[in-house]
Design a protein around this motif. Structure first.
Motif, mmCIF file in Angstrom:
data_model
loop_
_atom_site.group_PDB
_atom_site.id
_atom_site.type_symbol
_atom_site.label_atom_id
_atom_site.label_comp_id
_atom_site.label_asym_id
_atom_site.label_seq_id
_atom_site.Cartn_x
_atom_site.Cartn_y
_atom_site.Cartn_z
ATOM 1 N N TYR A 1 70.521 -44.397 41.134
ATOM 2 C CA TYR A 1 71.673 -43.603 40.944
ATOM 3 C C TYR A 1 72.846 -44.362 41.652
ATOM 4 C CZ TYR A 1 73.289 -38.591 41.720
ATOM 5 O OH TYR A 1 73.540 -37.408 41.703
ATOM 6 N N PRO A 2 73.528 -45.107 40.801
ATOM 7 C CA PRO A 2 74.497 -45.716 41.094
ATOM 8 C C PRO A 2 75.807 -44.873 41.424
ATOM 9 C CG PRO A 2 74.337 -45.866 38.498
ATOM 10 C CD PRO A 2 73.044 -45.229 39.397
ATOM 11 N N SER A 3 75.860 -43.869 40.868
ATOM 12 C CA SER A 3 77.198 -42.882 41.198
ATOM 13 C C SER A 3 76.857 -41.455 40.419
ATOM 14 C CB SER A 3 78.436 -43.396 40.855
ATOM 15 O OG SER A 3 78.553 -43.373 39.499
ATOM 16 N N VAL A 4 77.356 -40.272 40.910
ATOM 17 C CA VAL A 4 77.179 -39.160 40.319
ATOM 18 C C VAL A 4 78.021 -39.409 39.061
ATOM 19 C CG1 VAL A 4 78.164 -36.833 40.427
ATOM 20 C CG2 VAL A 4 77.389 -37.910 42.420
ATOM 21 N N PHE A 5 78.838 -39.992 38.673
ATOM 22 C CA PHE A 5 79.603 -39.966 37.314
ATOM 23 C C PHE A 5 78.515 -40.539 36.377
ATOM 24 C CE2 PHE A 5 81.963 -42.585 34.241
ATOM 25 C CZ PHE A 5 82.457 -41.778 33.919
ATOM 26 N N HIS A 6 78.014 -41.747 36.711
ATOM 27 C CA HIS A 6 77.146 -42.444 35.852
ATOM 28 C C HIS A 6 75.937 -41.499 35.361
ATOM 29 C CE1 HIS A 6 78.895 -45.957 37.646
ATOM 30 N NE2 HIS A 6 78.661 -46.652 36.665
ATOM 31 N N VAL A 7 75.244 -40.778 36.376
ATOM 32 C CA VAL A 7 74.218 -39.725 36.239
ATOM 33 C C VAL A 7 74.693 -38.720 35.321
ATOM 34 C CG1 VAL A 7 72.463 -38.347 37.103
ATOM 35 C CG2 VAL A 7 72.867 -40.565 38.122
ATOM 36 N N LEU A 8 75.976 -38.299 35.462
ATOM 37 C CA LEU A 8 76.330 -37.216 34.711
ATOM 38 C C LEU A 8 76.549 -37.334 33.243
ATOM 39 C CD1 LEU A 8 77.487 -34.113 34.663
ATOM 40 C CD2 LEU A 8 79.539 -35.121 35.342
ATOM 41 N N VAL A 9 77.304 -38.647 32.968
ATOM 42 C CA VAL A 9 77.350 -39.344 32.041
ATOM 43 C C VAL A 9 76.015 -39.478 31.085
ATOM 44 C CG1 VAL A 9 78.279 -41.030 30.124
ATOM 45 C CG2 VAL A 9 79.657 -40.414 31.989
ATOM 46 N N LEU A 10 75.103 -39.845 31.725
ATOM 47 C CA LEU A 10 73.997 -40.108 31.223
ATOM 48 C C LEU A 10 73.262 -38.655 30.580
ATOM 49 C CD1 LEU A 10 71.296 -41.839 30.160
ATOM 50 C CD2 LEU A 10 70.614 -41.523 32.464
ATOM 51 N N ASN A 11 73.164 -37.804 31.744
ATOM 52 C CA ASN A 11 72.472 -36.479 31.364
ATOM 53 C C ASN A 11 73.322 -35.626 30.213
ATOM 54 O OD1 ASN A 11 70.530 -36.882 33.098
ATOM 55 N ND2 ASN A 11 71.614 -36.275 34.881
ATOM 56 N N VAL A 12 74.514 -35.812 30.081
ATOM 57 C CA VAL A 12 75.292 -35.002 29.183
ATOM 58 C C VAL A 12 75.189 -35.391 28.071
ATOM 59 C CG1 VAL A 12 77.705 -34.670 28.321
ATOM 60 C CG2 VAL A 12 77.244 -34.076 30.719
ATOM 61 N N ALA A 13 74.764 -36.920 27.696
ATOM 62 C CA ALA A 13 74.469 -37.338 26.542
ATOM 63 C C ALA A 13 72.920 -36.724 25.868
ATOM 64 C CB ALA A 13 74.373 -38.995 26.411
ATOM 65 N N ILE A 14 71.996 -36.706 27.029
ATOM 66 C CA ILE A 14 70.700 -36.378 26.572
ATOM 67 C C ILE A 14 70.749 -35.082 26.486
ATOM 68 C CG2 ILE A 14 68.432 -36.163 27.567
ATOM 69 C CD1 ILE A 14 68.720 -38.589 29.223
ATOM 70 N N VAL A 15 71.329 -34.007 27.126
ATOM 71 C CA VAL A 15 71.455 -32.772 26.836
ATOM 72 C C VAL A 15 72.212 -32.551 25.474
ATOM 73 C CG1 VAL A 15 72.465 -30.442 27.679
ATOM 74 C CG2 VAL A 15 71.198 -32.303 29.386
ATOM 75 N N GLY A 16 73.361 -33.203 25.285
ATOM 76 C CA GLY A 16 73.921 -32.911 24.206
ATOM 77 C C GLY A 16 73.093 -33.153 22.908
ATOM 78 N N ALA A 17 72.134 -34.128 22.894
ATOM 79 C CA ALA A 17 71.444 -34.385 21.735
ATOM 80 C C ALA A 17 70.290 -33.125 21.685
ATOM 81 C CB ALA A 17 70.345 -35.817 22.174
ATOM 82 N N GLY A 18 69.853 -32.685 22.868
ATOM 83 C CA GLY A 18 69.064 -31.743 22.568
ATOM 84 C C GLY A 18 69.649 -30.281 22.127
ATOM 85 N N VAL A 19 70.788 -30.113 22.382
ATOM 86 C CA VAL A 19 71.374 -28.923 21.957
ATOM 87 C C VAL A 19 71.760 -29.328 20.435
ATOM 88 C CG1 VAL A 19 73.697 -27.714 22.176
ATOM 89 C CG2 VAL A 19 72.520 -28.222 24.324
ATOM 90 N N ALA A 20 72.220 -30.353 20.170
ATOM 91 C CA ALA A 20 72.559 -30.660 18.527
ATOM 92 C C ALA A 20 71.400 -30.460 17.724
ATOM 93 C CB ALA A 20 73.065 -32.030 18.640
ATOM 94 N N MET A 21 70.342 -31.036 18.174
ATOM 95 C CA MET A 21 69.061 -30.842 17.469
ATOM 96 C C MET A 21 68.521 -29.255 17.392
ATOM 97 S SD MET A 21 67.857 -33.273 15.967
ATOM 98 C CE MET A 21 67.825 -35.210 16.054
ATOM 99 N N ALA A 22 68.626 -28.576 18.686
ATOM 100 C CA ALA A 22 68.268 -27.039 18.419
ATOM 101 C C ALA A 22 69.346 -26.461 17.467
ATOM 102 C CB ALA A 22 68.133 -26.639 20.027
ATOM 103 N N ARG A 23 70.427 -26.958 17.552
ATOM 104 C CA ARG A 23 71.596 -26.236 16.791
ATOM 105 C C ARG A 23 71.519 -26.314 15.216
ATOM 106 N NH1 ARG A 23 74.291 -23.784 14.017
ATOM 107 N NH2 ARG A 23 76.467 -23.340 13.863
ATOM 108 N N PHE A 24 71.215 -27.596 14.735
ATOM 109 C CA PHE A 24 71.328 -28.202 13.315
ATOM 110 C C PHE A 24 69.938 -28.652 12.814
ATOM 111 C CE2 PHE A 24 75.476 -29.189 15.359
ATOM 112 C CZ PHE A 24 76.335 -28.352 14.595
ATOM 113 N N TYR A 25 69.083 -29.059 13.624
ATOM 114 C CA TYR A 25 67.600 -29.482 12.956
ATOM 115 C C TYR A 25 66.568 -29.030 14.157
ATOM 116 C CZ TYR A 25 64.491 -32.810 10.850
ATOM 117 O OH TYR A 25 63.077 -33.387 10.300
ATOM 118 N N PRO A 26 66.342 -28.025 14.110
ATOM 119 C CA PRO A 26 65.272 -27.350 15.238
ATOM 120 C C PRO A 26 63.879 -27.402 14.637
ATOM 121 C CG PRO A 26 66.061 -25.445 13.698
ATOM 122 C CD PRO A 26 67.111 -26.739 13.447
ATOM 123 N N ASN A 27 63.526 -28.480 13.874
ATOM 124 C CA ASN A 27 62.208 -29.037 13.357
ATOM 125 C C ASN A 27 61.351 -29.906 14.160
ATOM 126 O OD1 ASN A 27 62.801 -27.334 11.060
ATOM 127 N ND2 ASN A 27 63.982 -29.211 10.378
#
Length: 438
Positions: free
Chosen positions: A352-378
Motif C-alpha cells: 500500500y505505497p499510497s492511496v493514489f497507487h492503489v486507486l490507479v490499480l483498482n480503477v484499471a481492474i474494475v475498468g477491465a471488468g466493466v468493459a468485459m461485462a459491457r462488450f464480451y459477457p461470455n
C-alpha cells in the motif's frame, strides 16, 4: 479449505464445456484433467523440499521459480499469477452484473405485480427451461409480453435504466471500488463460508431440477442432429481450457497447506480435495447436461452460465443468484487484495505505497471488468482463455521443469521421467494454442 477455495465460478460453465466437448469425452476430460492438475499441484507442493542446503520454509512458489530461473522466473510467475487473479475478477464482475440484473428484475416484477413472459424458445410448465442463445441469434421484434395490473410506462423506464450490459455493470462500481481501496479486506474473509453454502445450494438446485425434468439422453457417437450433440466433438479444448482454471490452485496451494496442523498429511489432504472438486464438477455438469430437455430444445442451448437457462422468475434460480451475488461481492475484494499485494509489493516494496497507487490499480481492474461485462459477457470464453494462459506456466511448465532440473542436479534424472514431463509441457502449450483456434 482447499475444496472451498478451488470451487469457484467455473462450476457454472462446466455443463457448457461438456456440451462443447461431447458427453462422453467431457466426462473423460474432467477425470483426466483432474488427475493431471493434481499431479502438477503435488509437484508444486514438493518443489521447496527439493532445494538443498537452504531454508525454504517461508517460500512461496514464485520464490522457487526465482531460485531456478532467476529474474525471468520471478517476473513471469508474477505475470501469470496476475492473469489468473484479474481473469477471475473479470469473470466475477460479469457474473455479478448478471446476477444483480436478474435479481433486480425479479424483485421489481414481484413488487409491481408484473408478469413478463419472455418470447424465448423454451419448455412449457412450471419447470420451464429456456434457450437464450436461440433468441439472440434470431431476435424477435418484441422481446416480451407484459401482463400488468398497472401501466407499462414505468416498466419501460425500468428496462431502460436496468439493463444487463449497458447500466448494471456500472452500478457495481459504487459498491465495490471503495471497498477495493481498503488496506485490509479481513472483514470480508469472515464470509468465506458463503462459498460453501452457494456450492451446496447449487448441487441441491441441480438435483431438484433434474428430478423434475427427467433424463434426456440419446447416444449419437459421431453424428449431430437438431437435438443431440455427438459424444465426441472437435471443440473439446474449450472444456480443457475451462478445467485448467477450474482445478487451478497452484499459485497459492503452498500457503493453504502451511496452515495444516499435520504437515505429513498434505498430500493426502490435497488428493481428497481434488477428488471432491472433481466429483462436484462431474455431478453438476453431467446432471445438467443429461436432464436438459432435448427435445423440444437442443443441447446446444446450454448456456455458458447454466443458470441463464432458467427464466428470471424461477424461484430456485433467484435464490441461487442471491447466494452467488453476495458470495462474489465478498470474495471480489479478497482477490483484489491479493492482486495488489503481489503487484505493488513487487514494484514498490509495499503493498500500500499510497492511496493514489492503489486507486490507479483498482480503477484499471474494475475498468477491465466493466468493459468485459459491457462488450464480451461470455464467462466461458474468459475462463478458458485466462485458465489456459496462467495454467501454461503454473500448472504445466514450471512444476515439470523444476522437477526435471532438480533431478538432473541430483544426478537422478531418467529418460522416462524426462519424456513424461516434456509431454506434460507440450499438453499445456497445445491447450493454450487450441483456445485461439477453436
Amino acid at each position: 479449505m482447499i475444496w472451498n477455495t478451488m470451487m469457484g465460478t467455473s462450476i457454472l460453465s462446466i455443463p457448457w464445456g461438456i456440451k462443447q466437448a461431447g458427453f462422453t469425452s467431457g466426462i473423460i476430460l474432467i477425470l483426466l484433467m483432474g488427475i493431471l492438475t493434481l499431479y502438477c499441484c503435488y509437484r508444486v507442493v514438493k518443489s521447496r523440499k527439493m532445494i538443498p542446503l537452504i531454508d525454504t520454509s517461508n517460500w512461496e512458489f514464485p520464490d522457487v521459480c526465482k531460485y531456478y530461473f532467476g529474474s525471468f522466473g520471478q517476473w513471469s510467475s508474477l505475470l501469470f499469477s496476475m492473469v489468473s487473479l484479474v481473469g477471475a475478477m473479470v469473470v466475477y464482475w460479469v457474473l455479478m452484473s448478471n446476477f444483480l440484473f436478474n435479481t433486480g428484475r425479479f424483485i421489481y416484477n414481484f413488487v409491481h405485480d408484473i408478469n413478463v413472459t419472455d418470447i424465448v424458445p423454451g419448455t412449457n410448465g412450471s419447470n420451464k427451461v429456456i434457450c437464450p442463445s436461440a433468441a439472440s441469434s434470431h431476435p424477435p421484434q418484441n422481446k416480451s409480453v407484459i401482463f400488468s395490473s398497472g401501466n407499462n410506462t414505468g416498466f419501460e423506464l425500468f428496462k431502460e435504466w436496468w439493463n444487463k450490459s449497458q447500466t448494471v455493470p456500472f452500478y457495481l462500481i459504487a459498491v465495490l471500488l471503495p471497498v477495493l481501496n481498503l488496506k485490509s479486506p479481513s472483514f470480508f474473509a469472515k464470509f468465506n463460508v458463503l462459498g460453501t453454502v452457494s456450492v451446496v445450494y447449487l448441487v441441491f438446485l441441480v438435483t431438484v431440477k433434474a428430478a423434475r425434468l427427467g433424463i434426456h439422453l440419446e447416444y449419437n457417437w459421431f453424428t449431430e442432429n437438431d437435438f443431440f450433440v455427438p459424444e465426441f466433438r472437435i471443440l473439446f479444448p474449450q472444456l480443457t481450457g475451462v478445467l485448467t482454471l477450474a482445478f487451478f490452485i497452484h499459485n497459492c496451494v503452498i500457503t493453504l497447506l502451511q496452515n495444516n496442523r499435520n504437515q505429513e498429511n498434505n498430500v493426502r489432504d490435497l488428493s481428497i480435495a481434488y477428488f471432491l472438486v472433481g466429483l462436484t464438477y462431474l455431478y453438476v455438469g453431467v446432471i445438467i447436461f443429461a436432464s436438459f430437455p432435448s427435445p423440444p430444445l437442443s443441447k446446444e442451448c446450454i448456456e455458458q452460465n447454466f443458470l441463464d437457462n432458467f427464466p428470471s422468475d424461477d424461484i430456485m434460480s433467484f435464490v441461487a443468484r442471491i447466494f452467488l451475488l453476495f458470495q462474489m461481492m465478498t470474495v471480489y475484494p479478497l482477490l483484489g487484495y491479493l492482486a495488489r499485494v503481489q503487484l505493488l509489493r513487487q514494484f514498490f516494496g509495499n503493498a500500500y505505497p499510497s492511496v493514489f497507487h492503489v486507486l490507479v490499480l483498482n480503477v484499471a481492474i474494475v475498468g477491465a471488468g466493466v468493459a468485459m461485462a459491457r462488450f464480451y459477457p461470455n464467462i466461458g470464453g474468459i475462463i478458458r482463455y485466462s485458465g489456459a494462459t496462467c495454467g501454461l506456466a503454473f500448472v504445466f511448465v514450471y512444476p515439470s521443469l523444476i522437477y526435471v532440473i532438480s533431478l538432473h542436479r541430483a544426478g537422478q534424472l531418467t529418460w522416462p521421467v524426462l519424456i513424461i514431463h516434456i509431454f506434460i509441457i507440450l499438453l499445456g502449450l497445445a491447450n493454450l494454442i487450441a483456445q485461439f483456434l477453436l
